[in-house]
Write a protein that holds these residues in place. Structure first.
Motif, mmCIF file in Angstrom:
data_model
loop_
_atom_site.group_PDB
_atom_site.id
_atom_site.type_symbol
_atom_site.label_atom_id
_atom_site.label_comp_id
_atom_site.label_asym_id
_atom_site.label_seq_id
_atom_site.Cartn_x
_atom_site.Cartn_y
_atom_site.Cartn_z
ATOM 1 N N GLU A 249 -17.718 -6.486 -4.290
ATOM 2 C CA GLU A 249 -17.221 -5.632 -3.228
ATOM 3 C C GLU A 249 -16.361 -4.541 -3.705
ATOM 4 O O GLU A 249 -15.734 -3.537 -3.223
ATOM 5 C CB GLU A 249 -16.738 -6.001 -1.912
ATOM 6 N N GLY A 250 -15.752 -4.745 -5.160
ATOM 7 C CA GLY A 250 -14.681 -4.121 -5.661
ATOM 8 C C GLY A 250 -13.267 -4.483 -5.515
ATOM 9 O O GLY A 250 -12.415 -3.829 -5.795
ATOM 10 N N LEU B 156 -3.800 -8.665 -3.420
ATOM 11 C CA LEU B 156 -2.967 -8.283 -2.002
ATOM 12 C C LEU B 156 -3.680 -8.759 -0.912
ATOM 13 O O LEU B 156 -4.926 -8.227 -0.679
ATOM 14 C CB LEU B 156 -2.753 -6.700 -1.926
ATOM 15 N N TRP B 157 -3.003 -9.675 -0.108
ATOM 16 C CA TRP B 157 -3.537 -10.560 0.882
ATOM 17 C C TRP B 157 -2.378 -10.505 2.286
ATOM 18 O O TRP B 157 -1.376 -10.512 2.264
ATOM 19 C CB TRP B 157 -3.836 -11.925 0.651
ATOM 20 N N SER C 142 -8.514 -1.745 0.609
ATOM 21 C CA SER C 142 -7.992 -0.874 1.709
ATOM 22 C C SER C 142 -6.494 -0.444 1.145
ATOM 23 O O SER C 142 -6.187 0.571 1.680
ATOM 24 C CB SER C 142 -8.085 -1.570 2.936
ATOM 25 N N SER C 143 -5.860 -1.371 0.450
ATOM 26 C CA SER C 143 -4.510 -0.882 0.181
ATOM 27 C C SER C 143 -4.316 0.021 -0.893
ATOM 28 O O SER C 143 -3.372 0.629 -1.000
ATOM 29 C CB SER C 143 -3.812 -2.271 -0.167
ATOM 30 N N GLY D 206 2.773 3.268 3.710
ATOM 31 C CA GLY D 206 2.585 3.144 5.436
ATOM 32 C C GLY D 206 1.100 2.646 5.587
ATOM 33 O O GLY D 206 0.159 2.923 4.848
ATOM 34 N N ASN D 207 0.854 1.770 6.464
ATOM 35 C CA ASN D 207 -0.580 1.630 6.894
ATOM 36 C C ASN D 207 -1.000 0.314 5.800
ATOM 37 O O ASN D 207 -2.163 0.328 5.617
ATOM 38 C CB ASN D 207 -1.334 2.620 7.130
#
Length: 590
Positions: free
Chosen positions: A232-233, A238-239, A253-254, A305-306
């Motif tokens: 999936e790449g 990061l978790w 996503s980060s 952020g996010n």
């Protein structure tokens, strides 16, 4: 503000210290004493020999590698990975006020959990804690309360395909017991695509009061088409935590996974991360990420952020070549966090070597002018920053050593960094440092890998634990004279699921007009050194300050608490949010 006073300082001791401090008032205490450190490994009862089944010690003999059949192109990465399986973590796992130790013993040895008895010695509690069946290539350790239940859990990394462990603490018949829950804590983790995980670092990156995790994965074996990502790449770095000990992979996503795919990324995007530190480097109340990486792959990642990060690395300034060990602290006392990375030195005047980057509070860093005397550390690994002589100016310590036969490194016979002592850079207070490890009695010459810097005997100065590869574990006691014992030690008791206040920034100032107007700053961390971690305690040397002190705690939640008229020479615990302060010690209920 209420005080409860108990602990390792008797009334007589406090009177003696006060008298000594009066005599020293007005002068900066910066005297260094020969043999400041004493090897107390045997008397403390923490004797452990790291053992490895790997017998190949020379790259030229790598075809005889006995770990597993591998293609020639994989040999160097796989062989070198076996040489890094070590580490140590310090933390108070039984919550009795005394920091304990977990020491990695090697794939042919055994890791041990040592409980601090509070009298200068430790007790082996490995079996009672359910940790006597740990085996394989364990690499890296850190204590952290990942499920927010108030007790410390233990994360162990793994090398050469060894699945990491997430050892959750519970109570059985009143005794702490650890149970591995990695498969449920990190679902979807694919060890085959990230065979090396050098411990972990934890902090709350999104303000939900849950600890999140960064996992470094360097030395992934090379192949015709490097496959360090999942289908999936994901880079599996990061978790995001959920406050109950489970983590979701957010590497994609980060934005972190994509950073390695950028055409400008060094080393063709190959994962060379050795250690990560969570720290708010631009002071915007969001936790950023500093990554120490090999082959010029260190990174400065801004939290935008996010739970997303942007690469703001300025390669003109971040120019370390082989970063392994790392730590952050405000070394120049300007209120901004600075960043140290241990590296490989090429000697003979080469510009390669350690780096000390000075932070400007906006996310930018500049290299210490003329390297300040910290350049030459030979082959550096685990590193920590601490004020070892308590003069207010943080010092730097790191272990080193690497028997790397057939590495034709100029300046070192056969490229072998063996029998090279650890280094201790003592701050001169002017932006320069003097290396003094051997004269101070801490020049351990084994093959160092991990290090923990902490006050194990609670006498006010920082001691040092060293994890060696194929060598003895070492515990060095700091015997700084009583006249220099001016310090402040602070632990946080968070009321949220972030029970240790990881990510908090603590500042200390003196209210005494006769004291200097400097501000001392410390970050509360969980994991940051290579394969090793110190306790989540902020420790300050106060030099010639007489106090009283003003202490400001900037909690990760954004809440700020301030305490005034605080006396020096105390070990304090701050609660959130009741604004209580007390001196922790042998019996907290007195």
């Amino acid at each position: 503000m209420a005080y409860r006073c108990s602990g390792p300082y008797s009334k007589g001791m406090r009177i003696f210290l006060s008298a000594a401090l009066v005599l020293l008032a007005g002068m900066q205490v910066r005297v260094l004493h020969a043999q400041m450190f004493t090897d107390v490994t045997d008397t403390a009862g923490v004797t452990l020999q790291h053992q490895s089944s790997q017998t190949v010690v020379d790259i030229s003999n790598a075809p005889d590698n006995s770990i597993t059949p591998i293609e020639n192109m994989h040999i160097t990465a796989q062989l070198m990975s076996s040489w890094l399986s070590a580490g140590v973590a310090a933390g108070d796992y039984d919550a009795d006020g005394w920091p304990d130790l977990f020491v990695i013993g090697g794939d042919a040895g055994a890791g041990r959990l040592y409980r601090n008895l509070g009298n200068g010695s430790f007790e082996d509690k490995t079996g009672q804690a359910g940790l006597d069946s740990l085996d394989g290539w364990i690499a890296g350790a850190v204590f952290a309360d990942v499920d927010g239940d108030g007790d410390l859990d233990l994360f162990l990394g793994g090398a050469l395909g060894q699945t990491p462990r997430m050892l959750m603490q519970s109570q059985v018949d009143g005794e702490p017991v650890f149970v591995d829950a990695f498969s449920t804590a990190f679902p979807g983790y694919q060890t085959a695509l990230a065979p090396n995980t050098w411990g972990a670092s934890f902090a709350d990156i999104n303000g939900d009061e849950c600890l999140d995790a960064f996992l470094p994965h360097s030395m992934t074996p090379l192949g015709p088409a490097p496959s360090w990502k999942t289908a999936e790449g994901s880079s599996q770095h990061l978790w995001q935590g959920d406050c109950i000990g489970r983590f979701q992979d957010i590497s994609i996503s980060s934005g972190i996974a994509g950073i390695f795919d950028e055409d400008s990324f060094p080393n063709d995007g190959r994962d060379q991360t050795f250690a990560g530190i969570f720290a708010d480097i631009n002071e915007d109340q969001r936790i950023d990420l500093l990554i120490a990486g090999d082959v010029s792959t260190s990174l400065v990642l801004e939290n935008i952020g996010n739970s997303q990060f942007a690469d703001i690395t300025n390669r003109n300034d971040i120019d370390d070549r082989n970063a392994m060990g790392t730590d952050v602290a405000d070394v120049d006392l300007d209120g901004h966090l600075d960043w140290f990375t241990s590296n490989i030195s090429n000697l003979n005047g080469s510009p390669f070597g350690n780096r000390l980057y000075l932070g400007d509070g906006t996310g930018g860093f500049s290299r210490l002018p003329d390297n300040g005397g910290v350049l030459e550390g030979l082959w550096g690994w685990g590193a920590c920053i601490g004020d070892f002589n308590l003069d207010r100016h943080p010092d730097i310590f790191h272990v080193n050593g690497f028997y790397f036969g057939n590495n034709l490194n100029p300046g070192v016979p056969h490229g072998r960094y063996d029998n090279t002592p650890a280094v201790m850079y003592i701050s001169n207070g002017d932006g320069t440092y003097t290396e003094m490890a051997q004269s101070l009695g801490i020049g351990d010459a084994n093959e160092g890998r991990g290090v923990a810097c902490f006050d194990f005997d609670r006498d006010g100065d920082l001691d040092i634990a060293i994890s060696n590869y194929k060598g003895p574990f070492k515990l060095y006691r700091n015997d700084l004279p009583a006249a220099q014992q001016q310090f402040l030690s602070i632990r946080l008791d968070g009321s949220t699921r972030n029970t240790e206040g990881i990510g908090a920034l603590i500042t200390v100032q003196s209210e005494n007009p006769d004291d200097s107007g400097q501000t001392l700053t410390q970050l509360v961390k969980a994991g940051s050194h290579f394969v090793s971690a110190s306790p989540a305690v902020a420790h300050f040397g106060l030099g010639d300050w007489q106090g009283p002190l003003t202490i400001t705690v900037n909690w990760p939640s954004g809440e700020q608490q301030q305490f005034t008229q605080v006396s020096i020479n105390q070990q304090l615990v701050f609660e959130q949010p009741e604004q209580l302060i007390w001196l922790s010690g042998f019996e907290l209920n007195q």
